[in-house]
Design a protein around this motif. Structure first.
Motif, mmCIF file in Angstrom:
data_model
loop_
_atom_site.group_PDB
_atom_site.id
_atom_site.type_symbol
_atom_site.label_atom_id
_atom_site.label_comp_id
_atom_site.label_asym_id
_atom_site.label_seq_id
_atom_site.Cartn_x
_atom_site.Cartn_y
_atom_site.Cartn_z
ATOM 1 N N ILE A 31 0.842 -1.200 0.000
ATOM 2 C CA ILE A 31 0.000 0.000 0.000
ATOM 3 C C ILE A 31 0.872 1.244 0.000
ATOM 4 C CG2 ILE A 31 -1.680 1.316 1.347
ATOM 5 C CD1 ILE A 31 -2.705 -1.370 2.443
ATOM 6 N N VAL A 32 1.896 1.222 0.860
ATOM 7 C CA VAL A 32 2.812 2.368 0.956
ATOM 8 C C VAL A 32 3.571 2.559 -0.350
ATOM 9 C CG1 VAL A 32 4.918 3.197 2.065
ATOM 10 C CG2 VAL A 32 3.071 2.258 3.462
ATOM 11 N N GLY A 33 4.076 1.477 -0.931
ATOM 12 C CA GLY A 33 4.848 1.577 -2.169
ATOM 13 C C GLY A 33 4.037 2.152 -3.306
ATOM 14 N N GLU A 34 2.822 1.651 -3.478
ATOM 15 C CA GLU A 34 1.949 2.144 -4.553
ATOM 16 C C GLU A 34 1.648 3.629 -4.379
ATOM 17 O OE1 GLU A 34 -2.685 1.529 -6.014
ATOM 18 O OE2 GLU A 34 -1.702 -0.043 -4.842
ATOM 19 N N THR A 35 1.326 4.019 -3.152
ATOM 20 C CA THR A 35 0.971 5.414 -2.890
ATOM 21 C C THR A 35 2.177 6.330 -3.041
ATOM 22 O OG1 THR A 35 -0.660 4.596 -1.310
ATOM 23 C CG2 THR A 35 -0.191 6.945 -1.265
ATOM 24 N N LEU A 36 3.359 5.854 -2.661
ATOM 25 C CA LEU A 36 4.564 6.665 -2.787
ATOM 26 C C LEU A 36 4.877 6.950 -4.251
ATOM 27 C CD1 LEU A 36 6.977 8.038 -1.460
ATOM 28 C CD2 LEU A 36 8.178 5.836 -1.506
ATOM 29 N N LEU A 37 4.764 5.946 -5.099
ATOM 30 C CA LEU A 37 5.017 6.147 -6.532
ATOM 31 C C LEU A 37 4.001 7.118 -7.135
ATOM 32 C CD1 LEU A 37 5.925 2.550 -7.742
ATOM 33 C CD2 LEU A 37 7.474 4.458 -7.294
ATOM 34 N N GLU A 38 2.765 7.029 -6.666
ATOM 35 C CA GLU A 38 1.738 7.966 -7.142
ATOM 36 C C GLU A 38 2.085 9.398 -6.741
ATOM 37 O OE1 GLU A 38 -2.051 4.853 -6.859
ATOM 38 O OE2 GLU A 38 -1.808 6.474 -5.393
ATOM 39 N N ALA A 39 2.585 9.555 -5.522
ATOM 40 C CA ALA A 39 2.950 10.899 -5.053
ATOM 41 C C ALA A 39 4.140 11.449 -5.835
ATOM 42 C CB ALA A 39 3.268 10.857 -3.559
ATOM 43 N N ILE A 40 5.109 10.596 -6.116
ATOM 44 C CA ILE A 40 6.270 11.031 -6.912
ATOM 45 C C ILE A 40 5.811 11.506 -8.289
ATOM 46 C CG2 ILE A 40 8.364 10.231 -8.086
ATOM 47 C CD1 ILE A 40 8.849 8.359 -5.717
ATOM 48 N N LYS A 41 4.937 10.731 -8.912
ATOM 49 C CA LYS A 41 4.428 11.083 -10.233
ATOM 50 C C LYS A 41 3.657 12.395 -10.194
ATOM 51 C CE LYS A 41 3.283 10.527 -14.572
ATOM 52 N NZ LYS A 41 4.305 10.724 -15.654
ATOM 53 N N GLU A 42 2.827 12.571 -9.175
ATOM 54 C CA GLU A 42 2.007 13.769 -9.077
ATOM 55 C C GLU A 42 2.843 15.023 -8.854
ATOM 56 O OE1 GLU A 42 -1.457 15.641 -6.175
ATOM 57 O OE2 GLU A 42 -1.213 13.460 -6.320
ATOM 58 N N VAL A 43 3.831 14.935 -7.977
ATOM 59 C CA VAL A 43 4.637 16.114 -7.641
ATOM 60 C C VAL A 43 5.618 16.469 -8.753
ATOM 61 C CG1 VAL A 43 6.389 17.021 -6.064
ATOM 62 C CG2 VAL A 43 4.407 15.781 -5.159
ATOM 63 N N LEU A 44 6.263 15.463 -9.314
ATOM 64 C CA LEU A 44 7.300 15.739 -10.324
ATOM 65 C C LEU A 44 6.755 15.850 -11.734
ATOM 66 C CD1 LEU A 44 10.211 13.450 -9.075
ATOM 67 C CD2 LEU A 44 9.683 15.825 -8.480
ATOM 68 N N GLY A 45 5.539 15.383 -11.960
ATOM 69 C CA GLY A 45 4.937 15.504 -13.284
ATOM 70 C C GLY A 45 5.717 14.763 -14.347
ATOM 71 N N GLU A 46 5.973 15.436 -15.471
ATOM 72 C CA GLU A 46 6.662 14.797 -16.597
ATOM 73 C C GLU A 46 8.086 14.389 -16.253
ATOM 74 O OE1 GLU A 46 6.416 17.305 -19.978
ATOM 75 O OE2 GLU A 46 4.215 17.140 -20.173
ATOM 76 N N ALA A 47 8.660 15.017 -15.234
ATOM 77 C CA ALA A 47 10.032 14.671 -14.845
ATOM 78 C C ALA A 47 10.101 13.253 -14.276
ATOM 79 C CB ALA A 47 10.551 15.667 -13.809
ATOM 80 N N ALA A 48 8.965 12.773 -13.781
ATOM 81 C CA ALA A 48 8.909 11.400 -13.262
ATOM 82 C C ALA A 48 8.611 10.462 -14.424
ATOM 83 C CB ALA A 48 7.845 11.290 -12.178
#
Length: 412
Positions: free
Chosen positions: A97-114
């Motif tokens: 659960i933590v891993g999935e949510t963390l990757l989602e947060a990285i994608k959301e914050v960094l946008g295209e850079a992720a």
């Protein structure tokens, strides 16, 4: 094992994590609780509101990225986190659960850079780190449950005695509800208590240092009343002798090393005195010939806990010296001569106190982070080697060498 390509990609994200780490972890926790509100039963809400948990997680992720090619170097940090997770009831099923949510947060914050490449690399890295954490924590669960008097997760205890130690600190003596034995612990460790505060939807968990020496038929925690402390105020105002509270088995790696015989310097500020009392009483009982210097800083005598206890120990133990420092002593304190230093601890005063101590002495300290930051700096200026310095944060781990907020909370 991670591939060289994955390691290279992870390391390339270090500059980004240094800038955006806290933003990522803040969004992570928001998403986590939106998707899994039941996890609010496991987290310290006060640390969430003040941003301490977000900062601690950001620091952990950054450390993992920096050392991704030598994860064994962060094993001590993993074990420290493992103690906290075990005491809170974190289980293997929580990690995906933590891993999935963390990757989602990285994608959301960094946008295209992720990019997909970066997200895939971090997904692989998280899997490896999670497996290490799960392995460490599984061993801790087994150890907690298999020891004499031990148990897994939480067990019902009863408040056997409640003692007012100062205007702001009260001690709670906890014994098993079933009348059974309790697990042993090391001086400096803590327990987690779980309560359901009045008017709150979720249970609240708080970790409190054990403030007495091991070997008794009770656990003692000494709780400071915090202005906005949901749990501390509930304990002070609502809990009485005979009431039940759920408790986890003792945990923590900030412990007194009783295999050593060198002198010990115990330095505390405010309610940071609690683990130091456990250490002091343990030394006096188990190593009566070991030299101890006990230094405690408080605002004044009205809020200081355990003054009489420390004075009695020092009076009857030839190898114990104690010093009290009051930042703002009252007239009563002055008339009683209740302190040894007026004001905040200064380097020159500390140097004088430690002038004749053996160079191999060990130093343990605990208290508000600004206090610990100063003490850490002083010890370094006095030439104390890093491997002889031990400290504990109340709550999420921080960084004593980084710039820190002036306002810090203890366990509330």
């Amino acid at each position: 094992m991670l591939s060289k390509e994955t390691i290279s990609i992870i390391k390339s994200t270090v500059p980004v994590l240094e800038v955006h780490g806290v933003t990522i972890t803040s969004r992570f926790y928001q998403r986590l609780f939106e998707k899994h509100p039941e996890l609010l039963n496991m987290f310290n809400h006060a640390n969430q509101k003040k941003g301490r948990q977000q900062t601690a997680l950001a620091n952990s992720i950054l450390a993992a990225a920096v050392h991704i090619d030598q994860l064994e170097s962060i094993l001590p940090v993993v074990k420290q986190i493992g103690h906290k997770h075990r005491s809170l009831g974190v289980k293997p099923e929580h990690y995906p659960i933590v891993g999935e949510t963390l990757l989602e947060a990285i994608k959301e914050v960094l946008g295209e850079a992720a990019t997909d490449e970066i997200l895939q690399a971090w997904g692989e890295a998280y899997g490896v780190i999670a497996d290490v954490c799960i392995g460490v924590e599984n061993e801790m669960y087994k150890e907690a449950a298999s020891q004499v008097g031990g148990w897994s997760d939480f067990k019902e205890f009863v408040v056997a005695k409640k003692v007012r130690e100062s205007d702001v600190i009260t001690s709670f003596y906890l014994q098993p509800w079933d009348g059974g034995t309790i697990a042993d612990y090391q001086a400096g460790q803590y327990i987690t208590i779980k309560i359901q505060p009045e008017g709150h939807e979720h249970t609240h968990l708080r970790q409190y240092s054990l403030s007495d020496a091991p070997g008794n038929d009770y656990y003692r925690i000494s709780v400071k009343r915090e202005v906005d402390g949901v749990v501390s105020n509930q304990l002070h105002d609502q809990y009485k002798v005979g009431d039940k509270v759920e408790v986890s088995a003792p945990a923590g790696d900030f412990v007194l090393d009783t295999t050593q015989t060198e002198p010990v310097v115990l330095i505390s500020g405010g309610v940071g005195v609690t683990p130091m009392m456990s250490m002091l009483k343990t030394i006096v009982r188990e190593q009566p010939e070991r030299e101890v210097i006990f230094i405690h800083a408080a605002q004044n005598g009205s809020v200081q806990a355990f003054r009489k206890d420390v004075e009695e120990i020092a009076a009857t133990s030839a190898h114990v010296r104690n010093y009290f420092c009051y930042a703002e002593p009252t007239k009563a304190d002055i008339n009683l001569g209740a302190f040894h230093y007026d004001g905040l601890i200064e380097l020159d005063w500390l140097r004088d106190v430690l002038e004749n101590i053996d160079s191999d002495a060990d130093y343990y300290f605990c208290g508000p982070v600004p206090f610990m930051k100063v003490i850490n700096q002083y010890l370094k200026k006095l030439g104390v080697e890093a491997e002889r310095i031990y400290y504990e944060f109340f709550g999420p781990a921080g960084n004593l060498t980084a710039e820190l907020e002036d306002e810090i909370t203890t366990k509330s």
